[in-house]
Design a protein around this motif. Sequence first.
Motif, PDB file in Angstrom:
ATOM      1  N   CYS A 191      12.930  40.585  43.000  1.00  0.00           N
ATOM      2  CA  CYS A 191      13.012  39.787  41.828  1.00  0.00           C
ATOM      3  C   CYS A 191      14.254  39.465  41.349  1.00  0.00           C
ATOM      4  O   CYS A 191      15.187  40.081  41.750  1.00  0.00           O
ATOM      5  CB  CYS A 191      12.384  40.874  40.805  1.00  0.00           C
ATOM      6  SG  CYS A 191      10.661  41.865  41.293  1.00  0.00           S
TER       7      CYS A 191
ATOM      8  N   THR B 121      17.791  38.321  40.616  1.00  0.00           N
ATOM      9  CA  THR B 121      18.979  37.908  41.552  1.00  0.00           C
ATOM     10  C   THR B 121      18.542  38.420  42.972  1.00  0.00           C
ATOM     11  O   THR B 121      19.017  37.641  43.907  1.00  0.00           O
ATOM     12  CB  THR B 121      20.349  38.839  41.084  1.00  0.00           C
ATOM     13  OG1 THR B 121      20.800  38.119  39.500  1.00  0.00           O
ATOM     14  CG2 THR B 121      21.261  39.028  41.869  1.00  0.00           C
ATOM     15  N   SER B 122      17.859  39.492  43.153  1.00  0.00           N
ATOM     16  CA  SER B 122      17.530  39.956  44.383  1.00  0.00           C
ATOM     17  C   SER B 122      16.761  38.931  45.272  1.00  0.00           C
ATOM     18  O   SER B 122      16.746  38.455  46.334  1.00  0.00           O
ATOM     19  CB  SER B 122      17.008  41.268  44.688  1.00  0.00           C
ATOM     20  OG  SER B 122      17.704  42.091  44.122  1.00  0.00           O
TER      21      SER B 122
ATOM     22  N   SER C  55      16.461  44.812  47.017  1.00  0.00           N
ATOM     23  CA  SER C  55      16.496  45.380  45.605  1.00  0.00           C
ATOM     24  C   SER C  55      17.933  46.175  45.417  1.00  0.00           C
ATOM     25  O   SER C  55      18.107  47.022  46.355  1.00  0.00           O
ATOM     26  CB  SER C  55      15.272  46.587  45.339  1.00  0.00           C
ATOM     27  OG  SER C  55      15.466  47.101  44.214  1.00  0.00           O
ATOM     28  N   GLN C  56      18.655  45.781  44.421  1.00  0.00           N
ATOM     29  CA  GLN C  56      19.689  46.640  44.082  1.00  0.00           C
ATOM     30  C   GLN C  56      19.603  48.175  44.037  1.00  0.00           C
ATOM     31  O   GLN C  56      19.896  48.977  44.617  1.00  0.00           O
ATOM     32  CB  GLN C  56      20.607  46.008  43.117  1.00  0.00           C
ATOM     33  CG  GLN C  56      21.993  46.550  42.635  1.00  0.00           C
ATOM     34  CD  GLN C  56      22.104  47.783  42.008  1.00  0.00           C
ATOM     35  OE1 GLN C  56      22.704  48.758  42.205  1.00  0.00           O
ATOM     36  NE2 GLN C  56      21.209  48.092  40.896  1.00  0.00           N
TER      37      GLN C  56
ATOM     38  N   THR D  99      12.785  48.911  41.557  1.00  0.00           N
ATOM     39  CA  THR D  99      11.954  47.905  40.867  1.00  0.00           C
ATOM     40  C   THR D  99      10.668  48.218  41.165  1.00  0.00           C
ATOM     41  O   THR D  99      10.018  47.937  42.206  1.00  0.00           O
ATOM     42  CB  THR D  99      12.471  46.587  41.162  1.00  0.00           C
ATOM     43  OG1 THR D  99      13.856  46.603  40.885  1.00  0.00           O
ATOM     44  CG2 THR D  99      11.915  45.447  40.552  1.00  0.00           C
TER      45      THR D  99
ATOM     46  N   VAL E 235      24.922  45.230  33.575  1.00  0.00           N
ATOM     47  CA  VAL E 235      23.439  44.898  33.944  1.00  0.00           C
ATOM     48  C   VAL E 235      23.166  43.553  34.816  1.00  0.00           C
ATOM     49  O   VAL E 235      22.383  43.698  35.447  1.00  0.00           O
ATOM     50  CB  VAL E 235      22.673  44.853  32.564  1.00  0.00           C
ATOM     51  CG1 VAL E 235      21.252  44.177  32.580  1.00  0.00           C
ATOM     52  CG2 VAL E 235      22.491  46.227  31.954  1.00  0.00           C
ATOM     53  N   ALA E 236      23.936  42.463  34.423  1.00  0.00           N
ATOM     54  CA  ALA E 236      23.960  41.487  35.302  1.00  0.00           C
ATOM     55  C   ALA E 236      24.682  41.742  36.646  1.00  0.00           C
ATOM     56  O   ALA E 236      25.399  42.077  36.934  1.00  0.00           O
ATOM     57  CB  ALA E 236      24.773  40.169  34.603  1.00  0.00           C
ATOM     58  N   SER E 237      23.712  41.561  37.573  1.00  0.00           N
ATOM     59  CA  SER E 237      23.973  41.848  38.935  1.00  0.00           C
ATOM     60  C   SER E 237      25.096  40.864  39.660  1.00  0.00           C
ATOM     61  O   SER E 237      24.904  39.691  39.470  1.00  0.00           O
ATOM     62  CB  SER E 237      22.996  41.998  39.748  1.00  0.00           C
ATOM     63  OG  SER E 237      23.043  42.115  41.145  1.00  0.00           O
TER      64      SER E 237
ATOM     65  N   GLN F  38      24.273  41.657  49.161  1.00  0.00           N
ATOM     66  CA  GLN F  38      22.891  41.552  49.882  1.00  0.00           C
ATOM     67  C   GLN F  38      23.139  40.203  50.501  1.00  0.00           C
ATOM     68  O   GLN F  38      22.442  40.167  51.617  1.00  0.00           O
ATOM     69  CB  GLN F  38      21.829  40.956  48.501  1.00  0.00           C
ATOM     70  CG  GLN F  38      21.605  42.266  47.842  1.00  0.00           C
ATOM     71  CD  GLN F  38      20.641  41.900  46.514  1.00  0.00           C
ATOM     72  OE1 GLN F  38      20.790  40.900  45.977  1.00  0.00           O
ATOM     73  NE2 GLN F  38      20.052  42.835  45.911  1.00  0.00           N
TER      74      GLN F  38
ATOM     75  N   LEU G 158      20.805  31.787  35.771  1.00  0.00           N
ATOM     76  CA  LEU G 158      20.078  33.180  35.598  1.00  0.00           C
ATOM     77  C   LEU G 158      21.388  33.912  34.832  1.00  0.00           C
ATOM     78  O   LEU G 158      21.325  34.638  33.711  1.00  0.00           O
ATOM     79  CB  LEU G 158      19.949  34.202  36.715  1.00  0.00           C
ATOM     80  CG  LEU G 158      19.181  35.474  36.433  1.00  0.00           C
ATOM     81  CD1 LEU G 158      18.063  35.437  35.303  1.00  0.00           C
ATOM     82  CD2 LEU G 158      18.708  36.185  37.662  1.00  0.00           C
ATOM     83  N   LYS G 159      22.560  34.049  35.591  1.00  0.00           N
ATOM     84  CA  LYS G 159      23.706  34.812  34.921  1.00  0.00           C
ATOM     85  C   LYS G 159      24.098  34.292  33.623  1.00  0.00           C
ATOM     86  O   LYS G 159      24.247  35.032  32.550  1.00  0.00           O
ATOM     87  CB  LYS G 159      25.164  34.703  35.789  1.00  0.00           C
ATOM     88  CG  LYS G 159      25.070  35.224  37.211  1.00  0.00           C
ATOM     89  CD  LYS G 159      25.178  36.874  37.012  1.00  0.00           C
ATOM     90  CE  LYS G 159      23.688  37.574  37.149  1.00  0.00           C
ATOM     91  NZ  LYS G 159      23.078  38.137  38.086  1.00  0.00           N
TER      92      LYS G 159
ATOM     93  N   GLU H 176      21.305  35.307  30.886  1.00  0.00           N
ATOM     94  CA  GLU H 176      21.089  36.694  30.483  1.00  0.00           C
ATOM     95  C   GLU H 176      22.204  37.260  29.813  1.00  0.00           C
ATOM     96  O   GLU H 176      22.043  38.188  28.982  1.00  0.00           O
ATOM     97  CB  GLU H 176      20.528  37.422  31.782  1.00  0.00           C
ATOM     98  CG  GLU H 176      21.948  37.496  33.005  1.00  0.00           C
ATOM     99  CD  GLU H 176      21.428  38.526  33.956  1.00  0.00           C
ATOM    100  OE1 GLU H 176      20.159  39.409  33.965  1.00  0.00           O
ATOM    101  OE2 GLU H 176      21.786  38.225  35.076  1.00  0.00           O
TER     102      GLU H 176
ATOM    103  N   VAL I 135      13.913  47.701  36.266  1.00  0.00           N
ATOM    104  CA  VAL I 135      12.916  47.389  35.794  1.00  0.00           C
ATOM    105  C   VAL I 135      11.844  48.388  36.180  1.00  0.00           C
ATOM    106  O   VAL I 135      11.321  47.870  37.273  1.00  0.00           O
ATOM    107  CB  VAL I 135      12.736  45.925  35.920  1.00  0.00           C
ATOM    108  CG1 VAL I 135      11.366  45.628  34.888  1.00  0.00           C
ATOM    109  CG2 VAL I 135      13.829  45.189  35.057  1.00  0.00           C
TER     110      VAL I 135
HETATM  111  C1  F6R Z   1      20.005  39.867  37.080  1.00  0.00           C
HETATM  112  C2  F6R Z   1      19.576  41.077  37.593  1.00  0.00           C
HETATM  113  C3  F6R Z   1      18.026  41.301  37.589  1.00  0.00           C
HETATM  114  C4  F6R Z   1      17.716  42.104  38.840  1.00  0.00           C
HETATM  115  C5  F6R Z   1      16.127  42.223  39.009  1.00  0.00           C
HETATM  116  C6  F6R Z   1      16.004  43.237  40.389  1.00  0.00           C
HETATM  117  O1  F6R Z   1      21.394  39.907  37.103  1.00  0.00           O
HETATM  118  O2  F6R Z   1      20.335  42.022  37.386  1.00  0.00           O
HETATM  119  O3  F6R Z   1      17.535  39.930  37.930  1.00  0.00           O
HETATM  120  O4  F6R Z   1      18.347  41.284  40.033  1.00  0.00           O
HETATM  121  O5  F6R Z   1      15.819  42.915  38.052  1.00  0.00           O
HETATM  122  O6  F6R Z   1      16.474  44.133  40.308  1.00  0.00           O
HETATM  123  P1  F6R Z   1      16.467  45.079  41.607  1.00  0.00           P
HETATM  124  O7  F6R Z   1      17.614  44.148  42.514  1.00  0.00           O
HETATM  125  O8  F6R Z   1      17.295  46.289  41.217  1.00  0.00           O
HETATM  126  O9  F6R Z   1      15.273  45.352  42.319  1.00  0.00           O
END
Ligand code: F6R
Length: 366
Positions: free
Chosen positions: A58, A60-61, A105-106, A110, A156-158, A165, A242-243, A246, A363
Motif C-alpha cells: 500500500c 509508498t510500499s 511493508s515498512q 498494515t 509518518v511520511a515514509s 525497500q 504522494l509525499k 500527504e 494503518v
Molecule cells: C506514505 C506512507 C504510507 C505507507 C502505507 C503502507 O508516506 O507512509 O503510504 O507507505 O500506509 O505502510 P506499510 O509500508 O507500513 O505497510
Amino acid sequence: EKGNFEHYMLKEIFEQPRIVKDCMRGRIDLKVGQISLEGLKNHTKQLKAAKRILIVGCGTSWHAGLIGEYLIEEYARVPVEVEYASEFRYRNPVIGEDDIVIAISQSGETADTIAAINLAKLNGATILSVCNVVGSSIPRLSDGVVYTHAGPEIGVASTKAFTAQVTVLTLMALFMAQNRGTITSSQLIELQTELSTITSKMQTVLDVNKAVKEIAKRISAFGNCLFLGRGIGFPVALEGALKLKEISYIHAEGYPAAEMKHGPIALIDANMPVIFIATKGPSYDKVISNIQEVKARKGNVIAIATEGDKILKEIADEVIEIPAVNECFLPLLAVIPLQLLSYYAAVMRGCNVDQPRNLAKSVTVE
Ligand code: F6R
C-alpha cells in the motif's frame, strides 16, 4: 532522537545513504560477485521455477513494488504484477501454488497487506516479504523475509524505509537473475560495483539541497503540482506526488509523462508547476518533448536532471541536478530531491511535518 534536525522526517531523509549502505552490507560480495539473501535461501527452487510474481503493498510500499516490477522483469525476466493489497483482497484473484507473492511493508502491520497475504496463503502461494520492523505480523506470516534494516521510522511520511525497500528489491532482482541464469557473472559484478557507489551519489544529492529549498518556496505558493516521469521514473513521480500531498496538503498527481496528452495537459497553465524526472536515459528525448509541450502552455517546469545537462538549463524554469547513474538505480537518487521538496514546502506552509493530519504511521484497519 532528532539530533540537530528540526524534524524526524528531515533526519530520516539525511540518514538514507547510511541506511542503504547498511542494507547492502553482507548481501553484496564484490570479490565473489554473488548476492546473498539469507531470507530467500530456502526458496531458490521456487524462485527459479516461478512463472509469475505478484507484488502487493500500500502507499509508498506499493510504489517500491512498481520499481521492483521494473527491476525483476529487467534482470530476472519473470513477469511481475503489482497490486494494491486492498484491491487484491477484495476481488477473486487468480493465484495458486506456483505463484510467488512478495508483500512489501515498512511496519509489517498494515491490515490490507496482511489480508492479501492470508488470501494468497489460502491459495497455496509462497509468501516472501520485504519488511522493516523485525518480528512484526507480516514477517511472521511469510515463508521468507528480507529485512530492510532501516531502523525505526518516526516521520509518518515514509522516506528511508522507501529507499531501503528499493535497495532490497534491487538485490532480490539480481538474486533471482543470478539463480535463473538470466544475467552473466560479469554483468552481475558490474551492477554490484555500481550499486556499491550509489550511497556516495545519494550523499551528493543531499549536499545540493539548498537549491531545493528555493524551489520549494515557489511550490509552496501553489495549490497544485504535477509529477511526471517515464519508465522507472514513473513510480518516482508517483512517490513525489504522494509525499507532497500527504505533508504539505498541496494537491499533487503523478503521471507517466506520455499520458499527459491524454487528459492532464488540460490542467497546464501558469499556475501549474510540473516536476519532471528528466534524467539522461532511454526516454530522455521523449521527456524533453513532453517538457516543451508544457512550456508551450506556460507551465512552470522543474526538472530533475543529470549533472551537466545543458539542454534542460535552457528549457526548464528550474533544474535540480543529480549524478549520472544506471537507469535501474535512478529511483534511489531521484526520489531524494522530491522528498526534500515536499519537506520544505510543508515547513513553509506551517504544516505538522512529522504528523500530518488524518494519517497514522501504520494503518491497522482495512
Ligand atoms: C506514505 C506512507 C504510507 C505507507 C502505507 C503502507 O508516506 O507512509 O503510504 O507507505 O500506509 O505502510 P506499510 O509500508 O507500513 O505497510
